[in-house]
Design an enzyme around this catalytic site. Structure first.
Site, PDB file in Angstrom:
ATOM      1  N   HIS A  90       0.834  -1.199   0.000  1.00 15.78           N
ATOM      2  CA  HIS A  90       0.000   0.000   0.000  1.00 15.78           C
ATOM      3  C   HIS A  90       0.872   1.253   0.000  1.00 15.78           C
ATOM      4  O   HIS A  90       1.761   1.398   0.829  1.00 15.78           O
ATOM      5  CB  HIS A  90      -0.902  -0.016   1.231  1.00 15.78           C
ATOM      6  CG  HIS A  90      -1.810   1.162   1.326  1.00 15.78           C
ATOM      7  ND1 HIS A  90      -2.079   1.780   2.508  1.00 15.78           N
ATOM      8  CD2 HIS A  90      -2.489   1.850   0.377  1.00 15.78           C
ATOM      9  CE1 HIS A  90      -2.903   2.794   2.305  1.00 15.78           C
ATOM     10  NE2 HIS A  90      -3.164   2.868   1.010  1.00 15.78           N
ATOM     11  N   ASP A 132       6.640   5.963 -21.278  1.00 17.68           N
ATOM     12  CA  ASP A 132       6.657   5.939 -22.741  1.00 17.68           C
ATOM     13  C   ASP A 132       8.079   5.677 -23.241  1.00 17.68           C
ATOM     14  O   ASP A 132       9.029   5.589 -22.458  1.00 17.68           O
ATOM     15  CB  ASP A 132       6.049   7.224 -23.321  1.00 17.68           C
ATOM     16  CG  ASP A 132       6.823   8.491 -23.005  1.00 17.68           C
ATOM     17  OD1 ASP A 132       8.073   8.444 -22.884  1.00 17.68           O
ATOM     18  OD2 ASP A 132       6.183   9.549 -22.886  1.00 17.68           O
ATOM     19  N   ASP A 158      -4.974   3.513  -4.929  1.00 19.25           N
ATOM     20  CA  ASP A 158      -5.081   3.955  -3.542  1.00 19.25           C
ATOM     21  C   ASP A 158      -6.273   4.892  -3.347  1.00 19.25           C
ATOM     22  O   ASP A 158      -6.238   6.050  -3.762  1.00 19.25           O
ATOM     23  CB  ASP A 158      -3.790   4.645  -3.122  1.00 19.25           C
ATOM     24  CG  ASP A 158      -3.723   4.938  -1.640  1.00 19.25           C
ATOM     25  OD1 ASP A 158      -4.684   4.597  -0.916  1.00 19.25           O
ATOM     26  OD2 ASP A 158      -2.704   5.488  -1.202  1.00 19.25           O
ATOM     27  N   MET A 216       2.845  13.305 -16.332  1.00 16.87           N
ATOM     28  CA  MET A 216       3.836  14.342 -16.566  1.00 16.87           C
ATOM     29  C   MET A 216       3.166  15.471 -17.332  1.00 16.87           C
ATOM     30  O   MET A 216       2.659  15.270 -18.434  1.00 16.87           O
ATOM     31  CB  MET A 216       5.027  13.810 -17.361  1.00 16.87           C
ATOM     32  CG  MET A 216       6.110  14.858 -17.587  1.00 16.87           C
ATOM     33  SD  MET A 216       7.421  14.299 -18.678  1.00 16.87           S
ATOM     34  CE  MET A 216       8.231  13.076 -17.646  1.00 16.87           C
ATOM     35  N   TYR A 239      10.216  13.265 -12.792  1.00 17.33           N
ATOM     36  CA  TYR A 239      11.438  12.446 -12.822  1.00 17.33           C
ATOM     37  C   TYR A 239      11.901  12.095 -11.416  1.00 17.33           C
ATOM     38  O   TYR A 239      12.271  10.950 -11.143  1.00 17.33           O
ATOM     39  CB  TYR A 239      12.576  13.183 -13.539  1.00 17.33           C
ATOM     40  CG  TYR A 239      12.462  13.288 -15.039  1.00 17.33           C
ATOM     41  CD1 TYR A 239      11.713  12.393 -15.795  1.00 17.33           C
ATOM     42  CD2 TYR A 239      13.130  14.295 -15.721  1.00 17.33           C
ATOM     43  CE1 TYR A 239      11.618  12.509 -17.165  1.00 17.33           C
ATOM     44  CE2 TYR A 239      13.054  14.417 -17.106  1.00 17.33           C
ATOM     45  CZ  TYR A 239      12.302  13.518 -17.819  1.00 17.33           C
ATOM     46  OH  TYR A 239      12.229  13.621 -19.182  1.00 17.33           O
ATOM     47  N   TYR A 294       4.410  12.669 -23.621  1.00 13.07           N
ATOM     48  CA  TYR A 294       3.809  12.897 -22.296  1.00 13.07           C
ATOM     49  C   TYR A 294       2.851  11.759 -21.926  1.00 13.07           C
ATOM     50  O   TYR A 294       1.801  11.982 -21.340  1.00 13.07           O
ATOM     51  CB  TYR A 294       3.103  14.251 -22.228  1.00 13.07           C
ATOM     52  CG  TYR A 294       4.033  15.411 -22.439  1.00 13.07           C
ATOM     53  CD1 TYR A 294       4.840  15.854 -21.389  1.00 13.07           C
ATOM     54  CD2 TYR A 294       4.125  16.053 -23.658  1.00 13.07           C
ATOM     55  CE1 TYR A 294       5.714  16.921 -21.567  1.00 13.07           C
ATOM     56  CE2 TYR A 294       4.995  17.122 -23.852  1.00 13.07           C
ATOM     57  CZ  TYR A 294       5.791  17.554 -22.802  1.00 13.07           C
ATOM     58  OH  TYR A 294       6.657  18.605 -22.983  1.00 13.07           O
ATOM     59  N   ASN A 328       3.664   9.214 -19.922  1.00 11.22           N
ATOM     60  CA  ASN A 328       4.114   8.577 -18.682  1.00 11.22           C
ATOM     61  C   ASN A 328       3.046   8.694 -17.603  1.00 11.22           C
ATOM     62  O   ASN A 328       2.379   9.716 -17.494  1.00 11.22           O
ATOM     63  CB  ASN A 328       5.394   9.265 -18.198  1.00 11.22           C
ATOM     64  CG  ASN A 328       6.435   9.315 -19.280  1.00 11.22           C
ATOM     65  OD1 ASN A 328       6.882   8.296 -19.760  1.00 11.22           O
ATOM     66  ND2 ASN A 328       6.803  10.524 -19.684  1.00 11.22           N
TER      67      ASN A 328
END
Length: 140
Positions: free
Chosen positions: A22, A30, A64, A74, A111, A129, A131
Site C-alpha cells: 500500500h 513511454d 489507492d 507528466m 522524474y 507525455y 508517462n
C-alpha cells in the site's frame, strides 16, 4: 499460463505487482522516458504501448483510495505545443475502476518522483507525455 491474467503481463511484472505494498508506486513509461537511468527496478515491455499495459495492470492492481490523487501524469512543458489525447484514454481506463483523480506534475518533479518508485516499466509508447504513475491501494 493462468486463467484471468492478461497475457500482456509478464511473470516479472506480475511478481513486482504482487511485491508492492500500500502506497508503493509504479511508473509506466513511454518510449522517450529515461527509464534505465531512473529505475530502482526496471521492467521492459518493448513492443507494447502504455494504454494496453495500463488496462491489463488495472485489472489486478488496486489504486489507492486513501490518496486524493493516486494517479500522476507528466505535465506538458510550458510552451510545448503538444496535444495529449492519450490522457483521455487513461481517464476512460481508470474510470472503470474508480473516479479518475489525476495530478499533473512538472517534468523534473515527475522524474524525481519516478526515481522513488518501486519500479519503472519501459514501453515502446510513441505518444508524447504518456508517462503515468500509479499508487497502489488495498484490497478491502
Amino acid at each position: 499460463m493462468l486463467k484471468g491474467i492478461p497475457s500482456i503481463l509478464s511473470p516479472e511484472l506480475l511478481k513486482v505487482l504482487m511485491e508492492m505494498g500500500h502506497g508503493d508506486e509504479i511508473v509506466i513509461a513511454d518510449g522517450n522516458f529515461p527509464a534505465a537511468s531512473h529505475a530502482n527496478r526496471l521492467l521492459r515491455c518493448d513492443g507494447h504501448g502504455v494504454p494496453e499495459l495500463l488496462e491489463a495492470v488495472l485489472q489486478l492492481f488496486p489504486l489507492d483510495t486513501y490518496s486524493e490523487q493516486p494517479v500522476a501524469l507528466m505535465a506538458v512543458v510550458p510552451g510545448d505545443q503538444v496535444e495529449t489525447p492519450i490522457w483521455r484514454t487513461y481517464e476512460e481506463l481508470i474510470s472503470r475502476h474508480m473516479k479518475p483523480a489525476t495530478e499533473h506534475m512538472e517534468r523534473f518533479a515527475f522524474y524525481e518522483r519516478a526515481k522513488q518508485a518501486y519500479a519503472i516499466v519501459a514501453t515502446s509508447e510513441k505518444a508524447l507525455y504518456a508517462n503515468i504513475i500509479l499508487k497502489k491501494g488495498v484490497i478491502s
